[in-house]
Design a protein around this motif. Structure first.
Motif, PDB file in Angstrom:
ATOM      1  N   VAL A 289      -8.569  62.392  14.447  1.00 19.44           N
ATOM      2  CA  VAL A 289      -7.062  62.461  13.952  1.00 19.44           C
ATOM      3  C   VAL A 289      -6.196  62.441  15.554  1.00 19.44           C
ATOM      4  O   VAL A 289      -6.655  62.987  16.284  1.00 19.44           O
ATOM      5  CB  VAL A 289      -6.688  63.761  13.336  1.00 19.44           C
ATOM      6  N   LYS A 290      -5.260  61.648  15.200  1.00 15.17           N
ATOM      7  CA  LYS A 290      -4.371  61.565  16.568  1.00 15.17           C
ATOM      8  C   LYS A 290      -2.763  62.151  15.687  1.00 15.17           C
ATOM      9  O   LYS A 290      -2.504  61.936  14.722  1.00 15.17           O
ATOM     10  CB  LYS A 290      -3.854  60.095  16.985  1.00 15.17           C
ATOM     11  N   LEU A 291      -1.962  63.033  16.389  1.00 18.20           N
ATOM     12  CA  LEU A 291      -0.806  63.724  15.826  1.00 18.20           C
ATOM     13  C   LEU A 291       0.133  62.794  16.568  1.00 18.20           C
ATOM     14  O   LEU A 291       0.320  62.736  17.728  1.00 18.20           O
ATOM     15  CB  LEU A 291      -0.730  65.199  16.275  1.00 18.20           C
ATOM     16  N   VAL A 292       1.029  62.311  15.831  1.00 17.65           N
ATOM     17  CA  VAL A 292       2.161  61.573  16.213  1.00 17.65           C
ATOM     18  C   VAL A 292       3.436  62.192  15.880  1.00 17.65           C
ATOM     19  O   VAL A 292       3.762  62.355  14.797  1.00 17.65           O
ATOM     20  CB  VAL A 292       2.019  60.100  15.449  1.00 17.65           C
ATOM     21  N   PHE A 293       4.467  62.603  16.910  1.00 17.34           N
ATOM     22  CA  PHE A 293       5.548  63.515  16.447  1.00 17.34           C
ATOM     23  C   PHE A 293       6.614  62.350  16.545  1.00 17.34           C
ATOM     24  O   PHE A 293       6.898  61.851  17.685  1.00 17.34           O
ATOM     25  CB  PHE A 293       5.596  64.366  17.445  1.00 17.34           C
ATOM     26  N   ASN A 294       7.198  62.139  15.419  1.00 17.43           N
ATOM     27  CA  ASN A 294       8.145  61.097  15.045  1.00 17.43           C
ATOM     28  C   ASN A 294       9.726  61.589  15.115  1.00 17.43           C
ATOM     29  O   ASN A 294       9.810  62.864  15.270  1.00 17.43           O
ATOM     30  CB  ASN A 294       7.928  60.578  14.035  1.00 17.43           C
ATOM     31  N   LYS A 295      10.566  60.960  15.506  1.00 17.17           N
ATOM     32  CA  LYS A 295      12.067  61.308  15.235  1.00 17.17           C
ATOM     33  C   LYS A 295      12.268  62.053  16.539  1.00 17.17           C
ATOM     34  O   LYS A 295      13.453  63.096  16.647  1.00 17.17           O
ATOM     35  CB  LYS A 295      12.239  62.120  14.009  1.00 17.17           C
ATOM     36  N   ILE A 296      11.721  61.633  17.668  1.00 13.61           N
ATOM     37  CA  ILE A 296      12.213  62.487  18.974  1.00 13.61           C
ATOM     38  C   ILE A 296      13.768  62.357  19.327  1.00 13.61           C
ATOM     39  O   ILE A 296      14.342  63.021  20.290  1.00 13.61           O
ATOM     40  CB  ILE A 296      11.256  62.177  20.183  1.00 13.61           C
ATOM     41  N   ASP A 297      14.301  61.213  18.835  1.00 19.10           N
ATOM     42  CA  ASP A 297      15.575  60.764  19.043  1.00 19.10           C
ATOM     43  C   ASP A 297      16.705  61.712  18.666  1.00 19.10           C
ATOM     44  O   ASP A 297      17.721  61.712  18.955  1.00 19.10           O
ATOM     45  CB  ASP A 297      15.923  59.397  18.810  1.00 19.10           C
ATOM     46  N   ARG A 298      16.243  62.560  17.602  1.00 20.11           N
ATOM     47  CA  ARG A 298      17.253  63.339  16.751  1.00 20.11           C
ATOM     48  C   ARG A 298      17.165  64.745  17.077  1.00 20.11           C
ATOM     49  O   ARG A 298      17.948  65.790  16.903  1.00 20.11           O
ATOM     50  CB  ARG A 298      16.755  63.261  15.145  1.00 20.11           C
ATOM     51  N   TYR A 299      16.080  65.412  18.073  1.00 20.04           N
ATOM     52  CA  TYR A 299      16.022  66.387  18.412  1.00 20.04           C
ATOM     53  C   TYR A 299      17.005  66.959  19.304  1.00 20.04           C
ATOM     54  O   TYR A 299      17.060  66.462  20.448  1.00 20.04           O
ATOM     55  CB  TYR A 299      14.624  66.931  18.792  1.00 20.04           C
ATOM     56  N   GLY A 300      17.592  68.249  19.047  1.00 23.56           N
ATOM     57  CA  GLY A 300      18.232  69.038  20.290  1.00 23.56           C
ATOM     58  C   GLY A 300      17.193  69.742  20.928  1.00 23.56           C
ATOM     59  O   GLY A 300      15.995  69.607  21.079  1.00 23.56           O
ATOM     60  N   SER A 301      17.793  70.571  22.065  1.00 24.28           N
ATOM     61  CA  SER A 301      16.988  71.271  22.912  1.00 24.28           C
ATOM     62  C   SER A 301      15.893  72.229  22.250  1.00 24.28           C
ATOM     63  O   SER A 301      14.858  72.205  22.920  1.00 24.28           O
ATOM     64  CB  SER A 301      17.840  72.126  23.812  1.00 24.28           C
ATOM     65  N   GLU A 302      16.341  72.883  21.242  1.00 21.96           N
ATOM     66  CA  GLU A 302      15.334  73.859  20.685  1.00 21.96           C
ATOM     67  C   GLU A 302      14.180  73.248  20.134  1.00 21.96           C
ATOM     68  O   GLU A 302      13.155  73.460  20.284  1.00 21.96           O
ATOM     69  CB  GLU A 302      16.016  74.604  19.867  1.00 21.96           C
ATOM     70  N   ASP A 303      14.439  72.393  19.502  1.00 28.33           N
ATOM     71  CA  ASP A 303      13.531  71.250  18.877  1.00 28.33           C
ATOM     72  C   ASP A 303      12.634  70.741  19.854  1.00 28.33           C
ATOM     73  O   ASP A 303      11.306  70.663  19.552  1.00 28.33           O
ATOM     74  CB  ASP A 303      14.141  70.232  17.999  1.00 28.33           C
ATOM     75  N   LYS A 304      13.351  70.406  20.742  1.00 30.18           N
ATOM     76  CA  LYS A 304      12.383  69.625  21.989  1.00 30.18           C
ATOM     77  C   LYS A 304      11.444  70.526  22.701  1.00 30.18           C
ATOM     78  O   LYS A 304      10.368  70.121  22.964  1.00 30.18           O
ATOM     79  CB  LYS A 304      13.086  68.934  22.874  1.00 30.18           C
ATOM     80  N   GLU A 305      11.969  71.798  22.835  1.00 37.09           N
ATOM     81  CA  GLU A 305      11.319  72.832  23.512  1.00 37.09           C
ATOM     82  C   GLU A 305      10.009  73.217  22.649  1.00 37.09           C
ATOM     83  O   GLU A 305       8.917  73.386  23.035  1.00 37.09           O
ATOM     84  CB  GLU A 305      11.839  74.012  23.725  1.00 37.09           C
ATOM     85  N   TYR A 306      10.076  73.398  21.354  1.00 37.51           N
ATOM     86  CA  TYR A 306       9.071  73.491  20.340  1.00 37.51           C
ATOM     87  C   TYR A 306       8.056  72.573  20.097  1.00 37.51           C
ATOM     88  O   TYR A 306       6.947  72.738  20.316  1.00 37.51           O
ATOM     89  CB  TYR A 306       9.778  73.844  19.032  1.00 37.51           C
ATOM     90  N   LEU A 307       8.743  71.201  20.364  1.00 37.75           N
ATOM     91  CA  LEU A 307       7.734  69.960  20.238  1.00 37.75           C
ATOM     92  C   LEU A 307       7.003  69.923  21.400  1.00 37.75           C
ATOM     93  O   LEU A 307       5.700  69.941  21.160  1.00 37.75           O
ATOM     94  CB  LEU A 307       8.549  68.762  20.386  1.00 37.75           C
ATOM     95  N   GLN A 308       7.125  70.752  22.639  1.00 38.31           N
ATOM     96  CA  GLN A 308       6.382  70.474  23.808  1.00 38.31           C
ATOM     97  C   GLN A 308       5.414  71.414  23.418  1.00 38.31           C
ATOM     98  O   GLN A 308       4.272  71.244  24.032  1.00 38.31           O
ATOM     99  CB  GLN A 308       7.213  70.640  25.149  1.00 38.31           C
ATOM    100  N   GLY A 309       5.741  72.690  23.020  1.00 30.91           N
ATOM    101  CA  GLY A 309       4.831  73.558  22.880  1.00 30.91           C
ATOM    102  C   GLY A 309       3.722  73.075  21.884  1.00 30.91           C
ATOM    103  O   GLY A 309       2.397  73.437  22.057  1.00 30.91           O
ATOM    104  N   LEU A 310       4.107  72.519  20.847  1.00 31.15           N
ATOM    105  CA  LEU A 310       2.886  72.060  20.002  1.00 31.15           C
ATOM    106  C   LEU A 310       2.135  71.179  20.461  1.00 31.15           C
ATOM    107  O   LEU A 310       0.855  71.212  20.218  1.00 31.15           O
ATOM    108  CB  LEU A 310       3.709  71.457  18.764  1.00 31.15           C
ATOM    109  N   ILE A 311       2.695  70.040  21.340  1.00 23.90           N
ATOM    110  CA  ILE A 311       2.041  69.078  21.829  1.00 23.90           C
ATOM    111  C   ILE A 311       0.936  69.900  23.049  1.00 23.90           C
ATOM    112  O   ILE A 311      -0.325  69.498  23.050  1.00 23.90           O
ATOM    113  CB  ILE A 311       2.819  68.062  22.538  1.00 23.90           C
ATOM    114  N   GLN A 312       1.285  70.802  23.732  1.00 24.78           N
ATOM    115  CA  GLN A 312       0.499  71.551  24.595  1.00 24.78           C
ATOM    116  C   GLN A 312      -0.635  72.074  23.767  1.00 24.78           C
ATOM    117  O   GLN A 312      -1.700  71.972  24.101  1.00 24.78           O
ATOM    118  CB  GLN A 312       1.311  72.648  25.427  1.00 24.78           C
TER     119      GLN A 312
END
Length: 310
Positions: free
Chosen positions: A121-144
């Motif tokens: 499996v590969k995880l593909v995090f979509n809609k990165i253009d829509r995220y605010g600062s909190e969403d982006k911070e959470y996204l980076q935590g998930l990717i790590q």
């Protein structure tokens, strides 16, 4: 005659024969797979044997052995399974941290099932253009989190095109099943990858922040650069099935690795003394979200159900 199931619309299956033509087919009689109670005994990606009939359609008479498949519990309180796709090289789980929200429990249940049935499996995090600062911070935590465990991750804006070239390279020459909640952008991704296919895309319910179904059946489509995508209906919940309690920790690679240090061989990692997993959770070597997901699958086994919000 042999062929490949490329579309499933319920009771009918489109089979692409080895000499290159498509024929609408049904299952012959009460044909069922041995040992698995499924809502769909035949799945997209299956290699099958068919017998043509005088009406210009065919009967599916046998399924070849599968190298793997992705399966989930069919519906709440159901003991039947639903096979999402068979004989795939990889799965791509499309994840959105918002618009709609994909929970870590849903992600982990999908990953554990893929581990159980030997599907990378590969995880593909979509809609990165829509995220605010909190969403982006959470996204980076998930990717790590998930890259540390060993799951490849990538970021994508299907609407804007960012990340599409990387995605194309990952898909080339492979049979890939796309999965995820309704509304995460699967149809938009396929429309970008295959110009002219024009799959219908859906809106997000602003009230519930959940997607509404647009794909109602599974279908295998050819990619211009080579390879195939299996588009699947959006999934609300991911109920696990056919997992033995003692094996569930095997499907969480980081838990399985650390469990070698447990005092007891049959440790359930819930309350036993000398449990290396509980120690690792308390010391943050295993993430609490992953551990909660592990416990939720154990609860499936005890209660024979799953909760749809997963």
């Amino acid at each position: 005659m042999k062929g490949l199931v490329v579309k499933n619309t319920g009771s009918w299956y489109t089979v692409r024969t080895d000499n290159g033509y498509d024929i609408e087919s049904k299952i012959k009689g009460n044909f069922r797979l041995r040992g698995i109670r499924t809502t769909n005994p035949v799945a997209v990606g299956d290699r099958v044997e068919i017998e043509e009939n005088s009406e210009g359609t065919a009967f599916i008479t046998a399924i070849e052995d599968r190298k793997n498949y992705i399966i989930r519990r069919a519906s709440n309180l159901s003991k039947q399974a639903h096979i999402i796709a068979a004989n795939v090289d990889q799965a791509m789980l499309i994840v959105t941290v918002n618009y709609p929200i994909t929970t870590t429990v849903f992600i982990d249940r999908f990953l554990a099932t893929a581990e159980a049935y030997r599907v990378p499996v590969k995880l593909v995090f979509n809609k990165i253009d829509r995220y605010g600062s909190e969403d982006k911070e959470y996204l980076q935590g998930l990717i790590q989190l998930y890259t540390t465990i060993g799951y490849p991750c990538s970021m994508l804006s299907a609407e804007g095109g960012d990340g599409l070239d990387e995605l194309k390279a990952d898909l080339k020459g492979k049979i890939t099943v796309l999965s995820g909640h309704s509304g995460v952008g699967k149809s938009t991704i396929i429309n970008k990858l295959i110009p002219g296919i024009s799959l219908r895309t859906g809106d997000i319910s602003e009230y519930h922040n959940k997607g509404m179904h647009t794909t109602t059946f599974s279908e295998m489509v050819a990619l211009p650069e080579g390879g195939y995508l299996i588009d699947t209906p959006g999934i609300k919940g991911f109920g696990t099935i056919d997992m033995e309690e003692a094996e569930i920790s095997h499907y969480f690679p980081e838990i399985f690795k650390i469990s070698a240090g447990c005092r007891f061989n049959n440790c359930s990692h819930r309350h036993e003394p000398g449990c290396a997993v509980l120690k690792a959770v308390s010391e943050h070597y295993i993430s609490e979200s992953r551990y909660r997901s592990y416990l939720s699958i154990l609860e499936d086994k005890e209660e024979s159900k799953y909760r749809e919000e997963y």
